[in-house]
Structure formats: structure tokens, C-alpha cells
Design an enzyme around this catalytic site. Structure first.
Site, PDB file in Angstrom:
ATOM      1  N   PRO A  96     -18.211  32.222  25.924  1.00 58.49           N
ATOM      2  CA  PRO A  96     -17.389  31.012  25.840  1.00 58.49           C
ATOM      3  C   PRO A  96     -16.017  31.329  25.257  1.00 58.49           C
ATOM      4  O   PRO A  96     -15.916  32.102  24.304  1.00 58.49           O
ATOM      5  CB  PRO A  96     -18.166  30.096  24.884  1.00 58.49           C
ATOM      6  CG  PRO A  96     -19.450  30.773  24.585  1.00 58.49           C
ATOM      7  CD  PRO A  96     -19.369  32.185  25.050  1.00 58.49           C
ATOM      8  N   GLU A  97     -14.981  30.787  25.832  1.00 50.64           N
ATOM      9  CA  GLU A  97     -13.641  30.924  25.256  1.00 50.64           C
ATOM     10  C   GLU A  97     -13.297  29.624  24.554  1.00 50.64           C
ATOM     11  O   GLU A  97     -14.050  28.656  24.573  1.00 50.64           O
ATOM     12  CB  GLU A  97     -12.629  31.283  26.343  1.00 50.64           C
ATOM     13  CG  GLU A  97     -12.874  32.704  26.873  1.00 50.64           C
ATOM     14  CD  GLU A  97     -11.602  33.503  27.076  1.00 50.64           C
ATOM     15  OE1 GLU A  97     -10.673  33.362  26.259  1.00 50.64           O
ATOM     16  OE2 GLU A  97     -11.535  34.241  28.054  1.00 50.64           O
ATOM     17  N   ARG A 109     -11.210  47.132  28.628  1.00 53.87           N
ATOM     18  CA  ARG A 109     -11.371  46.053  29.582  1.00 53.87           C
ATOM     19  C   ARG A 109     -10.258  46.184  30.613  1.00 53.87           C
ATOM     20  O   ARG A 109      -9.873  47.289  30.950  1.00 53.87           O
ATOM     21  CB  ARG A 109     -11.341  44.705  28.848  1.00 53.87           C
ATOM     22  CG  ARG A 109     -12.539  44.579  27.913  1.00 53.87           C
ATOM     23  CD  ARG A 109     -12.319  43.572  26.839  1.00 53.87           C
ATOM     24  NE  ARG A 109     -12.687  42.237  27.284  1.00 53.87           N
ATOM     25  CZ  ARG A 109     -12.550  41.170  26.518  1.00 53.87           C
ATOM     26  NH1 ARG A 109     -12.048  41.271  25.312  1.00 53.87           N
ATOM     27  NH2 ARG A 109     -12.911  39.990  26.965  1.00 53.87           N
ATOM     28  N   LYS A 131     -13.460  30.364  17.586  1.00 56.45           N
ATOM     29  CA  LYS A 131     -14.731  30.120  18.272  1.00 56.45           C
ATOM     30  C   LYS A 131     -15.854  29.742  17.313  1.00 56.45           C
ATOM     31  O   LYS A 131     -17.009  29.667  17.712  1.00 56.45           O
ATOM     32  CB  LYS A 131     -15.106  31.338  19.106  1.00 56.45           C
ATOM     33  CG  LYS A 131     -14.090  31.587  20.219  1.00 56.45           C
ATOM     34  CD  LYS A 131     -14.482  32.755  21.071  1.00 56.45           C
ATOM     35  CE  LYS A 131     -13.345  33.133  22.008  1.00 56.45           C
ATOM     36  NZ  LYS A 131     -13.672  34.344  22.766  1.00 56.45           N
TER      37      LYS A 131
END
Ligand SMILES: [Zn+2]
Length: 282
Positions: free
Chosen positions: A2-3, A266, A61
Site C-alpha cells: 500500500p502507498e 528497483r 504509512k
């Protein structure tokens, strides 16, 4: 994973469905979810039983639910979900902790398939739990100080994308949103902070806020089909991302093929024309 917009949607759901209600019981189905609560799962259960939830707050978050002077602190990890629903519905095998309420209304379930998420009791943490006080405000919070963040970015040699992902500088911006905001602002991810003008940085944060706002209004974006919002409805939707995950496809602004570069284990996606690569310094 989740962002920030997804976590904000969960926060809004908690605000609507659990604030003002008193916790009746705590059912511990998988103690690993309480590993950050050092006094142990039984202590957690005893401490929150009978307490009224007075708010639903977020930093980056992390989410927390104030109960008196303390707070129940939650992080969803990679696959965590907070589900509110009929207390008599069947328990899935991924539910780690279940809270019931004295009004016998909908219960709250912390479900986590991959068990990277966690819950704990933050003693004295109703305003801001000490465990997350080092995390910088995110661009959606009133406490976000654009001038201070701009000054810190301009004092750095590191690339702008690395700065956007640095949670001690600004929280809540993940890989997807960083690439999307940089594309909107026309900045290459490797541009050094100290070579950017103030106006470029404020345009970049304007772009971050736009991307977040669009995501929030559409219900959150994620590539993780495990993500479910507070009501158990999937927040997954096909957002029209402009660069992220679109290597080789035409830029939606100029038609040039989107480029993918390796970045911190990434990827970084950018348009070679809209986001020219900085010249290497001699
Ligand atoms: Zn382009």
C-alpha cells in the site's frame, strides 16, 4: 504494497467506522502481529480492552487510534488489511487480530497474509507515538513544511528521487508516485538537489500532491491485489499511470519511448525527452 493514498483511504474508513466506539475484546489469532509490542500479546489485549477509540490518525504509512493518552499503532506492511464488518462472518486464516466492540456492531480485523505488518500499543502516544516521531510529515499533512523541505533538498548532492524516498525528509512517497510526480514536473530522477531551483522543487511537490489527490479520488492505486480497504472492498483499480511500469511504451506527452533504469535495487521510469538526463559533471 500500500502507498500513502491507500493508507489514507484506510484511515478515512477507520474514522467513519470505529471512532467513538469502545473495545470489548481482543482475540489474538497470530501473536507475530504483536511482535513490536514488547510486553507481549496478552499485555496488549489487557491494555486496550474497555477503552474508547477517540480518533484515526496517520503519519506516512503508519496509522494510530488514540485510546485515552495511549494509542493502538498499526503498520500494514506489504499485505496488511484492516477490515470492518459483520462480527459473525467467518474468520479467514489470514486474520491475525480481531477487536470486538461493546456495541456488538461491526468488528475490526487485522488481516495480513505475509505478516510484515504489525500492531502495538504506543504508551502516551495519542498525539504522536514516539516510535514514529522520527518520520517526517508527508505532503498531505498540514505539518508538511515545503520551505524547510526545499532547503534541505537544495543542500544535498543526492539525486532528487532518492530524496523523495527518504522518509526522514518527507514520508509517504513510494516508487510509483515518485516516478509519476517527476514525470509531471519534467525532472530526471538523477538531478541533484543542489542544482535545482526553488521553483522546480515547489512544482515537483505540487505534482506529488496532484498525483496523490487523483489517486485518492479514484480510491487508491496499487499493483498488489492483496490490498483491500477498510470495508473489505478491493481498492485495486487500473489507473492510467504515465511512466511507471511503461518501459518501451510511448510517453503520453511526447510519444518518446519510456525508459527504465536500475535504481536502488528497483527501477526508475522516465521519458528521455520530457525528463532530460543531467549532464555528468567533470
Ligand atoms: Zn515525453
Amino acid at each position: 504494497m500500500p502507498e500513502l493514498p491507500e493508507v489514507e483511504i484506510v484511515r478515512r474508513g477507520l474514522e467513519r467506522h470505529v471512532v467513538g466506539r469502545t473495545i470489548d475484546s481482543v482475540q489474538m489469532l497470530h501473536p507475530r502481529a504483536l511482535r513490536r509490542h514488547v510486553a507481549g500479546p496478552d499485555d496488549f489485549a489487557a491494555a486496550v480492552r474497555g477503552r474508547k477509540i477517540t480518533g484515526a490518525l496517520r503519519r506516512g504509512k503508519y496509522l494510530w487510534l488514540p485510546v485515552g493518552d495511549d494509542a493502538v499503532l498499526a503498520h500494514l506492511g506489504m499485505s496488511g488489511q484492516l477490515l470492518v464488518g459483520d462480527p459473525s462472518r467467518p474468520l479467514s486464516s489470514h486474520v491475525r487480530v480481531r477487536l470486538t466492540f461493546t456495541d456488538s456492531g461491526p468488528d475490526l480485523r487485522f488481516s495480513d497474509q505475509r505478516t510484515f505488518g504489525h500492531l502495538s500499543l504506543a504508551v502516551g502516544g495519542s498525539a504522536l507515538p514516539a516510535a514514529i516521531a522520527h518520520i517526517a510529515p508527508d505532503p498531505l499533512e498540514p505539518a508538511f513544511d515545503l520551505a524547510a523541505v526545499t532547503a534541505r533538498i537544495r543542500g544535498r548532492q543526492s539525486g532528487i528521487k532518492r530524496a523523495l524516498l527518504d522518509q526522514s525528509l518527507v514520508s509517504g512517497i513510494g516508487n510509483i508516485y515518485a516516478d509519476e510526480a517527476l514525470w509531471r514536473a519534467g525532472l530526471h530522477w538523477a538531478r541533484e538537489g543542489q542544482q535545482l531551483r526553488k521553483v522546480q522543487i515547489s512544482q515537483l511537490f505540487g505534482a506529488v500532491q496532484e498525483v496523490f489527490a487523483e489517486s485518492l479520488s479514484a480510491g487508491g492505486t496499487t499493483f498488489d491485489s492483496l490490498y483491500v480497504n477498510v470495508n473489505g472492498q478491493s481498492g485495486y483499480f487500473e489507473r492510467s499511470l504515465n511512466v511507471y511500469g511503461r518501459a518501451g511504451q510511448p510517453c503520453r506527452r511526447c510519444g518518446t519511448a519510456v525508459r527504465r533504469d536500475p535504481f536502488m535495487n528497483r527501477s526508475a521510469f522516465s521519458c528521455p525527452k520530457c525528463q532530460p538526463r543531467p549532464r555528468t559533471r567533470p
